[in-house]
Design a protein around this motif. Structure first.
Motif, PDB file in Angstrom:
ATOM      1  N   GLY A 295       0.140 -18.883   5.108  1.00 23.48           N
ATOM      2  CA  GLY A 295       1.066 -19.940   4.433  1.00 23.48           C
ATOM      3  C   GLY A 295       2.235 -19.306   3.623  1.00 23.48           C
ATOM      4  O   GLY A 295       2.531 -19.849   2.526  1.00 23.48           O
ATOM      5  N   GLY A 296       2.813 -18.189   4.081  1.00 22.99           N
ATOM      6  CA  GLY A 296       4.164 -17.653   3.636  1.00 22.99           C
ATOM      7  C   GLY A 296       3.895 -16.513   2.746  1.00 22.99           C
ATOM      8  O   GLY A 296       4.832 -15.888   2.409  1.00 22.99           O
ATOM      9  N   SER A 297       2.635 -16.565   2.371  1.00 22.54           N
ATOM     10  CA  SER A 297       2.476 -15.260   1.486  1.00 22.54           C
ATOM     11  C   SER A 297       1.507 -14.262   1.983  1.00 22.54           C
ATOM     12  O   SER A 297       0.831 -14.447   3.063  1.00 22.54           O
ATOM     13  CB  SER A 297       1.764 -15.645   0.074  1.00 22.54           C
ATOM     14  N   TYR A 298       1.391 -12.963   1.408  1.00 20.38           N
ATOM     15  CA  TYR A 298       0.443 -12.047   2.062  1.00 20.38           C
ATOM     16  C   TYR A 298       0.093 -11.036   1.088  1.00 20.38           C
ATOM     17  O   TYR A 298       0.379 -11.096  -0.176  1.00 20.38           O
ATOM     18  CB  TYR A 298       1.559 -11.207   2.980  1.00 20.38           C
ATOM     19  N   ASP A 299      -0.946 -10.203   1.449  1.00 21.99           N
ATOM     20  CA  ASP A 299      -1.350  -8.969   1.009  1.00 21.99           C
ATOM     21  C   ASP A 299      -1.211  -7.871   1.735  1.00 21.99           C
ATOM     22  O   ASP A 299      -1.442  -7.884   2.942  1.00 21.99           O
ATOM     23  CB  ASP A 299      -2.822  -9.302   0.505  1.00 21.99           C
ATOM     24  N   ALA A 300      -0.914  -6.805   1.224  1.00 18.12           N
ATOM     25  CA  ALA A 300      -0.826  -5.640   1.975  1.00 18.12           C
ATOM     26  C   ALA A 300      -1.133  -4.235   1.560  1.00 18.12           C
ATOM     27  O   ALA A 300      -1.216  -4.119   0.095  1.00 18.12           O
ATOM     28  CB  ALA A 300       0.794  -5.566   2.427  1.00 18.12           C
ATOM     29  N   SER A 301      -1.621  -3.169   2.269  1.00 17.82           N
ATOM     30  CA  SER A 301      -1.846  -1.914   1.943  1.00 17.82           C
ATOM     31  C   SER A 301      -1.194  -0.791   2.697  1.00 17.82           C
ATOM     32  O   SER A 301      -1.127  -1.107   3.953  1.00 17.82           O
ATOM     33  CB  SER A 301      -3.283  -1.705   1.977  1.00 17.82           C
ATOM     34  N   PHE A 302      -0.569   0.160   2.050  1.00 17.89           N
ATOM     35  CA  PHE A 302       0.223   1.125   2.846  1.00 17.89           C
ATOM     36  C   PHE A 302      -0.321   2.356   2.652  1.00 17.89           C
ATOM     37  O   PHE A 302      -0.693   2.767   1.444  1.00 17.89           O
ATOM     38  CB  PHE A 302       1.731   0.842   2.519  1.00 17.89           C
ATOM     39  N   SER A 303      -0.557   3.089   3.631  1.00 20.65           N
ATOM     40  CA  SER A 303      -1.204   4.286   3.528  1.00 20.65           C
ATOM     41  C   SER A 303      -0.525   5.450   2.533  1.00 20.65           C
ATOM     42  O   SER A 303       0.628   5.325   2.550  1.00 20.65           O
ATOM     43  CB  SER A 303      -1.464   5.142   4.932  1.00 20.65           C
ATOM     44  N   ASN A 304      -1.431   6.172   1.922  1.00 23.50           N
ATOM     45  CA  ASN A 304      -0.850   6.990   0.887  1.00 23.50           C
ATOM     46  C   ASN A 304      -0.463   8.441   1.263  1.00 23.50           C
ATOM     47  O   ASN A 304      -0.323   9.495   0.836  1.00 23.50           O
ATOM     48  CB  ASN A 304      -2.025   7.151  -0.166  1.00 23.50           C
ATOM     49  N   PHE A 305      -0.228   8.341   3.022  1.00 25.62           N
ATOM     50  CA  PHE A 305       0.293   9.947   3.458  1.00 25.62           C
ATOM     51  C   PHE A 305       1.004   9.482   4.641  1.00 25.62           C
ATOM     52  O   PHE A 305       0.941   8.198   5.053  1.00 25.62           O
ATOM     53  CB  PHE A 305      -1.328  10.384   4.124  1.00 25.62           C
ATOM     54  N   GLU A 306       1.851  10.575   5.011  1.00 20.38           N
ATOM     55  CA  GLU A 306       2.748  10.289   6.326  1.00 20.38           C
ATOM     56  C   GLU A 306       2.191  10.640   7.204  1.00 20.38           C
ATOM     57  O   GLU A 306       1.407  11.700   7.474  1.00 20.38           O
ATOM     58  CB  GLU A 306       3.861  11.042   5.865  1.00 20.38           C
ATOM     59  N   TYR A 307       2.033   9.654   8.466  1.00 20.23           N
ATOM     60  CA  TYR A 307       1.123   9.945   9.631  1.00 20.23           C
ATOM     61  C   TYR A 307       1.876  11.001  10.530  1.00 20.23           C
ATOM     62  O   TYR A 307       3.240  10.954  10.340  1.00 20.23           O
ATOM     63  CB  TYR A 307       0.856   8.813  10.320  1.00 20.23           C
TER      64      TYR A 307
ATOM     65  N   SER B 219     -11.621  -9.453   2.517  1.00 21.27           N
ATOM     66  CA  SER B 219     -12.379 -10.551   2.005  1.00 21.27           C
ATOM     67  C   SER B 219     -11.826 -11.444   1.043  1.00 21.27           C
ATOM     68  O   SER B 219     -10.759 -11.029   0.111  1.00 21.27           O
ATOM     69  CB  SER B 219     -13.773  -9.698   1.437  1.00 21.27           C
ATOM     70  N   ALA B 220     -12.222 -12.687   1.082  1.00 19.56           N
ATOM     71  CA  ALA B 220     -11.552 -13.688   0.274  1.00 19.56           C
ATOM     72  C   ALA B 220     -11.383 -13.490  -1.120  1.00 19.56           C
ATOM     73  O   ALA B 220     -12.690 -13.028  -1.717  1.00 19.56           O
ATOM     74  CB  ALA B 220     -12.271 -15.291   0.384  1.00 19.56           C
ATOM     75  N   GLY B 221     -10.455 -13.451  -1.706  1.00 14.66           N
ATOM     76  CA  GLY B 221     -10.324 -13.273  -3.330  1.00 14.66           C
ATOM     77  C   GLY B 221     -10.197 -11.568  -3.512  1.00 14.66           C
ATOM     78  O   GLY B 221     -10.274 -11.566  -4.939  1.00 14.66           O
ATOM     79  N   ASN B 222     -10.031 -10.730  -2.940  1.00 15.17           N
ATOM     80  CA  ASN B 222      -9.933  -9.366  -3.046  1.00 15.17           C
ATOM     81  C   ASN B 222      -8.820  -8.693  -2.234  1.00 15.17           C
ATOM     82  O   ASN B 222      -8.226  -9.280  -1.192  1.00 15.17           O
ATOM     83  CB  ASN B 222     -11.141  -8.422  -2.315  1.00 15.17           C
ATOM     84  N   HIS B 223      -8.086  -7.589  -2.828  1.00 14.27           N
ATOM     85  CA  HIS B 223      -6.912  -7.011  -1.930  1.00 14.27           C
ATOM     86  C   HIS B 223      -7.473  -6.587  -0.840  1.00 14.27           C
ATOM     87  O   HIS B 223      -8.628  -6.041  -0.613  1.00 14.27           O
ATOM     88  CB  HIS B 223      -6.427  -6.164  -2.834  1.00 14.27           C
ATOM     89  N   VAL B 224      -6.607  -6.338   0.104  1.00 12.82           N
ATOM     90  CA  VAL B 224      -6.813  -5.594   1.391  1.00 12.82           C
ATOM     91  C   VAL B 224      -7.321  -4.072   0.947  1.00 12.82           C
ATOM     92  O   VAL B 224      -6.702  -3.727   0.194  1.00 12.82           O
ATOM     93  CB  VAL B 224      -6.005  -5.749   2.608  1.00 12.82           C
ATOM     94  N   VAL B 225      -8.019  -3.478   1.935  1.00 10.25           N
ATOM     95  CA  VAL B 225      -8.331  -2.174   1.882  1.00 10.25           C
ATOM     96  C   VAL B 225      -7.863  -1.504   3.262  1.00 10.25           C
ATOM     97  O   VAL B 225      -8.336  -2.052   4.214  1.00 10.25           O
ATOM     98  CB  VAL B 225      -9.733  -1.884   1.311  1.00 10.25           C
ATOM     99  N   LEU B 226      -7.212  -0.146   3.059  1.00 13.62           N
ATOM    100  CA  LEU B 226      -7.163   0.518   4.408  1.00 13.62           C
ATOM    101  C   LEU B 226      -7.681   1.808   4.089  1.00 13.62           C
ATOM    102  O   LEU B 226      -7.794   2.590   3.182  1.00 13.62           O
ATOM    103  CB  LEU B 226      -5.697   0.649   4.306  1.00 13.62           C
ATOM    104  N   TYR B 227      -8.447   2.194   5.368  1.00 19.51           N
ATOM    105  CA  TYR B 227      -9.120   3.377   5.488  1.00 19.51           C
ATOM    106  C   TYR B 227      -8.318   4.348   6.623  1.00 19.51           C
ATOM    107  O   TYR B 227      -7.924   3.782   7.634  1.00 19.51           O
ATOM    108  CB  TYR B 227     -10.928   3.245   5.785  1.00 19.51           C
ATOM    109  N   SER B 228      -8.628   5.562   6.325  1.00 20.17           N
ATOM    110  CA  SER B 228      -8.118   6.439   7.730  1.00 20.17           C
ATOM    111  C   SER B 228      -9.040   7.769   7.772  1.00 20.17           C
ATOM    112  O   SER B 228      -9.288   8.235   6.694  1.00 20.17           O
ATOM    113  CB  SER B 228      -6.586   7.190   7.322  1.00 20.17           C
TER     114      SER B 228
END
Length: 205
Positions: free
Chosen positions: A111-123, A136-145
């Motif tokens: 709907g034009g809005s978003y949630d984002a996670s950017f890695s804390n390291f340079e690939y 998951s609904a109602g929570n911020h996204v999580v990124l793993y590497s």
């Protein structure tokens, strides 16, 4: 775990150089121009290679959670699409990118809005990464590497829902032609639930 996978693509899924069988048996996949190494790992040339995975069941406006797991080895430090479900910023359910030659990102749109996670390291190029994005609904996204939480800078707002699950999921390009990936993506799995941190680590190990 297997019962929660709604789409999966691995080297052993290949039937020929023009099509790949999703081993869940639920999805039809086409792979224009894609080539393979001798060990069946699909390679993307950064020009016109991608996988069109069709519509993924359950990843739509009724979804309350999902997880995306990708193995990759990038040959480029420019902005490239790893995987995307949707056709643009206002209709995406999710996408995973390598951004500006520096970080990985996992973003969920609706709907034009978003949630984002950017890695804390340079690939780095020519290094294998197992990236996992969890929403998951109602929570911020999580990124793993490689089994570790790598949430760095985040943007947007918490998403309670996503939209437009009736567009095809693409591996290796946005909409089949934009930001084409250069490198190898031998495995992708889509889950219809949020994986826990311990499950992400266990799957990586």
């Amino acid at each position: 775990e297997q019962s929660n996978i709604v789409a999966a693509y691995t080297p052993t899924s290949r039937s020929n150089t023009e099509s790949i069988l999703d081993w869940t048996g639920k999805n039809t996949v086409t792979s224009p121009n894609l080539t393979y190494r001798s060990n069946d790992i699909p390679t993307f040339d950064g020009t016109n290679d991608y996988l069109d995975c069709g519509v993924i069941p359950g990843i739509n406006s009724t979804a309350t959670a999902f997880s995306v797991s990708v193995w990759l080895n990038s040959k480029s430090k420019s902005t490239r699409c790893i995987i995307e479900n949707g056709t643009g910023y206002t209709t995406n359910t999710f996408y995973m990118f390598q951004e500006n030659g520096t970080v990985f990102s996992f973003q969920v749109y609706g709907g034009g809005s978003y949630d984002a996670s950017f890695s804390n390291f340079e690939y780095q190029t020519n290094v294998w990464y197992n990236l996992v994005g969890v929403w998951s609904a109602g929570n911020h996204v999580v990124l793993y590497s490689n089994g570790e939480n790598v949430n760095g800078n985040s943007g947007g707002s918490i998403r309670s829902s996503v939209i437009d699950g009736n567009t095809n999921m693409m591996i290796g390009a946005r909409a089949g032609s934009q930001f084409p990936f250069w490198g190898e993506i031998p495995e992708v799995k889509i889950y219809n639930r949020a994986l826990s941190a311990s499950e992400v680590t266990q799957n990586f190990n």
